[in-house]
Design an enzyme around this catalytic site. Structure first.
Site, short mmCIF file in Angstrom:
data_model
loop_
_atom_site.label_atom_id
_atom_site.label_comp_id
_atom_site.label_asym_id
_atom_site.label_seq_id
_atom_site.Cartn_x
_atom_site.Cartn_y
_atom_site.Cartn_z
N LYS A 119 42.86 46.15 40.72
CA LYS A 119 42.10 45.32 39.78
C LYS A 119 43.00 44.20 39.27
CE LYS A 119 39.28 45.88 35.59
NZ LYS A 119 38.88 46.83 34.54
N HIS A 121 42.09 42.00 36.75
CA HIS A 121 41.73 41.53 35.42
C HIS A 121 41.68 42.73 34.47
CE1 HIS A 121 37.98 42.76 37.39
NE2 HIS A 121 37.54 43.05 36.18
#
Length: 244
Positions: A119, A121
Protein backbone atom coordinates in the site's frame (compact mmCIF):
# COMPACT_ATOMS: atom_id res chain seq x y z
CA UNK A 1 1.46 -42.99 11.40
CA UNK A 2 -2.14 -43.25 10.22
CA UNK A 3 -3.93 -45.97 12.12
CA UNK A 4 -7.43 -47.19 12.94
CA UNK A 5 -6.53 -48.18 16.48
CA UNK A 6 -8.82 -47.19 19.34
CA UNK A 7 -6.63 -44.23 20.35
CA UNK A 8 -8.85 -41.67 22.03
CA UNK A 9 -8.71 -38.11 20.75
CA UNK A 10 -8.91 -35.04 22.99
CA UNK A 11 -12.51 -33.87 23.15
CA UNK A 12 -11.72 -30.64 21.31
CA UNK A 13 -10.41 -32.64 18.33
CA UNK A 14 -13.48 -34.88 18.25
CA UNK A 15 -15.77 -31.85 18.46
CA UNK A 16 -13.94 -30.13 15.62
CA UNK A 17 -14.09 -33.18 13.33
CA UNK A 18 -17.80 -33.69 14.02
CA UNK A 19 -18.51 -30.02 13.29
CA UNK A 20 -16.46 -30.33 10.07
CA UNK A 21 -18.61 -33.30 9.04
CA UNK A 22 -21.87 -31.54 9.86
CA UNK A 23 -20.81 -28.37 8.03
CA UNK A 24 -19.54 -30.07 4.88
CA UNK A 25 -15.99 -28.94 5.63
CA UNK A 26 -14.88 -32.59 5.73
CA UNK A 27 -16.41 -34.60 2.90
CA UNK A 28 -15.89 -38.01 1.33
CA UNK A 29 -16.00 -39.05 -2.30
CA UNK A 30 -13.56 -38.80 -5.20
CA UNK A 31 -11.44 -35.65 -5.27
CA UNK A 32 -8.64 -34.73 -7.67
CA UNK A 33 -6.02 -32.77 -5.75
CA UNK A 34 -3.58 -30.21 -7.15
CA UNK A 35 -1.04 -33.03 -7.18
CA UNK A 36 -3.41 -35.00 -9.47
CA UNK A 37 -3.79 -37.64 -6.76
CA UNK A 38 -7.28 -39.03 -6.31
CA UNK A 39 -8.21 -38.58 -2.66
CA UNK A 40 -11.18 -40.24 -0.91
CA UNK A 41 -11.57 -37.25 1.41
CA UNK A 42 -11.30 -33.49 1.26
CA UNK A 43 -11.10 -30.78 3.91
CA UNK A 44 -12.24 -27.38 2.65
CA UNK A 45 -10.81 -25.01 5.26
CA UNK A 46 -12.31 -22.05 3.40
CA UNK A 47 -15.69 -23.12 4.81
CA UNK A 48 -14.62 -22.26 8.35
CA UNK A 49 -16.41 -18.98 7.65
CA UNK A 50 -19.44 -18.88 9.97
CA UNK A 51 -19.51 -17.82 13.58
CA UNK A 52 -19.68 -21.29 15.09
CA UNK A 53 -17.10 -22.82 12.76
CA UNK A 54 -14.51 -20.01 12.95
CA UNK A 55 -14.87 -20.09 16.74
CA UNK A 56 -14.32 -23.84 16.71
CA UNK A 57 -11.24 -23.84 14.47
CA UNK A 58 -9.60 -20.89 16.23
CA UNK A 59 -10.18 -22.54 19.61
CA UNK A 60 -8.55 -25.68 18.19
CA UNK A 61 -5.51 -23.73 16.98
CA UNK A 62 -5.23 -22.14 20.42
CA UNK A 63 -5.50 -25.52 22.16
CA UNK A 64 -2.81 -27.02 19.92
CA UNK A 65 -0.42 -24.10 20.52
CA UNK A 66 -1.08 -24.11 24.27
CA UNK A 67 -0.55 -27.88 24.47
CA UNK A 68 2.74 -27.68 22.60
CA UNK A 69 3.94 -24.83 24.85
CA UNK A 70 3.07 -26.79 28.00
CA UNK A 71 4.99 -29.80 26.70
CA UNK A 72 7.99 -27.64 25.69
CA UNK A 73 8.56 -25.25 28.57
CA UNK A 74 11.28 -23.19 26.87
CA UNK A 75 9.18 -22.52 23.77
CA UNK A 76 7.00 -19.47 23.23
CA UNK A 77 6.22 -16.74 20.74
CA UNK A 78 5.24 -13.08 20.50
CA UNK A 79 3.35 -12.82 17.21
CA UNK A 80 1.04 -15.00 15.13
CA UNK A 81 1.64 -14.24 11.45
CA UNK A 82 -1.21 -15.03 9.05
CA UNK A 83 -0.21 -15.06 5.37
CA UNK A 84 -2.74 -13.35 3.10
CA UNK A 85 -5.44 -14.30 2.57
CA UNK A 86 -6.59 -17.37 4.49
CA UNK A 87 -4.21 -16.73 7.35
CA UNK A 88 -5.67 -13.29 8.10
CA UNK A 89 -8.84 -14.29 10.02
CA UNK A 90 -6.99 -17.22 11.59
CA UNK A 91 -4.28 -15.11 13.22
CA UNK A 92 -6.76 -12.60 14.68
CA UNK A 93 -9.31 -15.08 16.01
CA UNK A 94 -6.67 -17.45 17.39
CA UNK A 95 -5.02 -14.58 19.30
CA UNK A 96 -8.37 -13.92 20.93
CA UNK A 97 -8.84 -17.59 21.89
CA UNK A 98 -5.30 -17.85 23.29
CA UNK A 99 -5.96 -14.91 25.59
CA UNK A 100 -9.18 -16.61 26.66
CA UNK A 101 -7.30 -19.80 27.53
CA UNK A 102 -4.68 -18.10 29.68
CA UNK A 103 -4.55 -14.31 29.69
CA UNK A 104 -1.45 -14.19 31.88
CA UNK A 105 0.50 -16.36 29.45
CA UNK A 106 -0.99 -15.39 26.11
CA UNK A 107 -2.65 -12.02 26.67
CA UNK A 108 0.16 -10.05 25.04
CA UNK A 109 0.54 -12.26 21.98
CA UNK A 110 -0.11 -10.11 18.92
CA UNK A 111 -1.00 -10.81 15.31
CA UNK A 112 0.29 -9.58 12.00
CA UNK A 113 -0.42 -10.24 8.34
CA UNK A 114 0.86 -9.15 4.97
CA UNK A 115 -0.84 -7.44 2.08
CA UNK A 116 -0.68 -9.05 -1.33
CA UNK A 117 0.23 -5.65 -2.77
CA UNK A 118 2.20 -2.94 -0.98
CA UNK A 119 0.00 0.00 0.00
CA UNK A 120 1.45 3.39 -0.97
CA UNK A 121 -0.96 5.64 0.97
CA UNK A 122 -2.33 5.90 4.51
CA UNK A 123 -0.07 3.94 6.86
CA UNK A 124 1.46 2.31 3.76
CA UNK A 125 3.72 -0.71 3.63
CA UNK A 126 3.41 -4.45 3.23
CA UNK A 127 2.46 -5.39 6.80
CA UNK A 128 -0.60 -4.87 8.98
CA UNK A 129 -0.64 -5.33 12.75
CA UNK A 130 2.27 -5.93 15.09
CA UNK A 131 5.81 -5.29 13.89
CA UNK A 132 7.79 -8.50 13.46
CA UNK A 133 11.17 -6.90 14.14
CA UNK A 134 12.94 -8.67 16.98
CA UNK A 135 9.88 -10.84 17.69
CA UNK A 136 9.44 -14.61 17.90
CA UNK A 137 6.94 -15.50 15.20
CA UNK A 138 4.63 -18.46 14.53
CA UNK A 139 3.06 -18.80 11.08
CA UNK A 140 -0.59 -19.86 11.12
CA UNK A 141 -2.21 -21.17 7.93
CA UNK A 142 -4.74 -23.75 6.76
CA UNK A 143 -2.56 -26.41 5.15
CA UNK A 144 0.90 -27.15 3.77
CA UNK A 145 0.71 -28.73 0.32
CA UNK A 146 4.04 -28.28 -1.46
CA UNK A 147 5.37 -25.79 1.08
CA UNK A 148 5.63 -22.90 -1.43
CA UNK A 149 3.28 -20.53 0.43
CA UNK A 150 4.97 -21.24 3.75
CA UNK A 151 8.40 -20.52 2.29
CA UNK A 152 7.08 -17.18 0.99
CA UNK A 153 5.80 -16.38 4.49
CA UNK A 154 9.19 -17.29 5.99
CA UNK A 155 10.88 -14.92 3.54
CA UNK A 156 8.56 -12.08 4.62
CA UNK A 157 9.30 -12.73 8.30
CA UNK A 158 13.05 -12.71 7.70
CA UNK A 159 12.88 -9.47 5.70
CA UNK A 160 10.83 -7.87 8.51
CA UNK A 161 13.45 -8.84 11.10
CA UNK A 162 11.41 -11.52 12.86
CA UNK A 163 12.56 -14.91 14.14
CA UNK A 164 10.53 -17.92 13.00
CA UNK A 165 9.94 -20.28 15.95
CA UNK A 166 7.05 -22.42 14.69
CA UNK A 167 4.38 -23.14 12.11
CA UNK A 168 0.85 -24.38 12.71
CA UNK A 169 -1.67 -25.58 10.13
CA UNK A 170 -5.19 -26.94 10.35
CA UNK A 171 -4.62 -30.26 8.59
CA UNK A 172 -1.67 -32.59 8.04
CA UNK A 173 -2.64 -35.06 5.31
CA UNK A 174 0.39 -37.19 6.24
CA UNK A 175 1.30 -38.03 2.67
CA UNK A 176 4.53 -37.83 0.73
CA UNK A 177 5.24 -34.80 -1.40
CA UNK A 178 4.05 -35.17 -4.99
CA UNK A 179 6.57 -35.83 -7.73
CA UNK A 180 6.89 -33.70 -10.83
CA UNK A 181 5.45 -36.63 -12.80
CA UNK A 182 2.31 -36.58 -10.66
CA UNK A 183 1.92 -32.83 -11.08
CA UNK A 184 2.08 -33.38 -14.84
CA UNK A 185 -0.63 -36.04 -14.62
CA UNK A 186 1.69 -38.98 -15.32
CA UNK A 187 1.01 -40.85 -12.08
CA UNK A 188 3.05 -41.72 -9.01
CA UNK A 189 6.68 -42.57 -9.76
CA UNK A 190 6.88 -44.86 -6.73
CA UNK A 191 9.84 -43.01 -5.20
CA UNK A 192 9.84 -42.68 -1.41
CA UNK A 193 9.72 -39.06 -0.22
CA UNK A 194 9.02 -37.18 2.97
CA UNK A 195 5.86 -35.22 3.69
CA UNK A 196 5.58 -31.50 2.99
CA UNK A 197 5.36 -30.82 6.73
CA UNK A 198 8.42 -32.98 7.41
CA UNK A 199 10.43 -31.26 4.69
CA UNK A 200 9.52 -27.79 5.95
CA UNK A 201 10.39 -28.76 9.53
CA UNK A 202 13.77 -30.10 8.45
CA UNK A 203 14.51 -27.02 6.34
CA UNK A 204 13.55 -24.51 9.01
CA UNK A 205 14.52 -26.37 12.18
CA UNK A 206 11.29 -25.28 13.88
CA UNK A 207 8.27 -27.34 14.98
CA UNK A 208 5.46 -27.71 12.45
CA UNK A 209 2.23 -28.42 14.30
CA UNK A 210 -1.13 -29.54 12.95
CA UNK A 211 -4.53 -29.17 14.58
CA UNK A 212 -5.76 -32.35 12.86
CA UNK A 213 -3.97 -35.17 11.06
CA UNK A 214 -5.16 -37.94 8.79
CA UNK A 215 -4.62 -40.27 11.75
CA UNK A 216 -7.05 -38.17 13.82
CA UNK A 217 -9.69 -38.37 11.09
CA UNK A 218 -9.30 -42.15 10.88
CA UNK A 219 -9.66 -42.54 14.65
CA UNK A 220 -12.81 -40.41 14.71
CA UNK A 221 -14.38 -42.21 11.74
CA UNK A 222 -13.85 -45.48 13.57
CA UNK A 223 -15.47 -44.07 16.70
CA UNK A 224 -18.46 -42.93 14.65
CA UNK A 225 -18.78 -46.34 13.01
CA UNK A 226 -17.97 -45.02 9.54
CA UNK A 227 -15.91 -48.05 8.54
CA UNK A 228 -16.08 -47.48 4.78
CA UNK A 229 -14.61 -43.98 4.96
CA UNK A 230 -12.02 -45.13 7.50
CA UNK A 231 -10.86 -47.98 5.26
CA UNK A 232 -10.54 -45.73 2.21
CA UNK A 233 -8.40 -43.25 4.15
CA UNK A 234 -6.19 -46.06 5.44
CA UNK A 235 -5.74 -47.37 1.89
CA UNK A 236 -4.88 -43.87 0.67
CA UNK A 237 -2.32 -43.47 3.43
CA UNK A 238 -0.75 -46.83 2.57
CA UNK A 239 -0.38 -45.71 -1.06
CA UNK A 240 1.18 -42.32 -0.29
CA UNK A 241 2.88 -42.97 3.03
CA UNK A 242 5.82 -40.56 3.53
CA UNK A 243 9.30 -41.39 4.73
CA UNK A 244 10.00 -39.36 7.88
Amino acid sequence: MASSTSTKLPQWKSDLIELALQSGILTFGTFTLKSNRISPYFVNCGLFCRGKSIRSISEAYAQALDTYAKENKDWGFDVLFGPAYKGIPLCATTCDKLAGLDEKRWGDVAYSYNRKEVKDHGEGGLMVGESLKGKRVVIIDDVITAGTAIREAISIIEKQGGELVGIIVAVDRQEKMPSQAEKEGKGDDGVARGSAIGEVSRETGVPVMAVLTLSDLIVEMRKLGREEEMKKMEDYYAQYKPVE
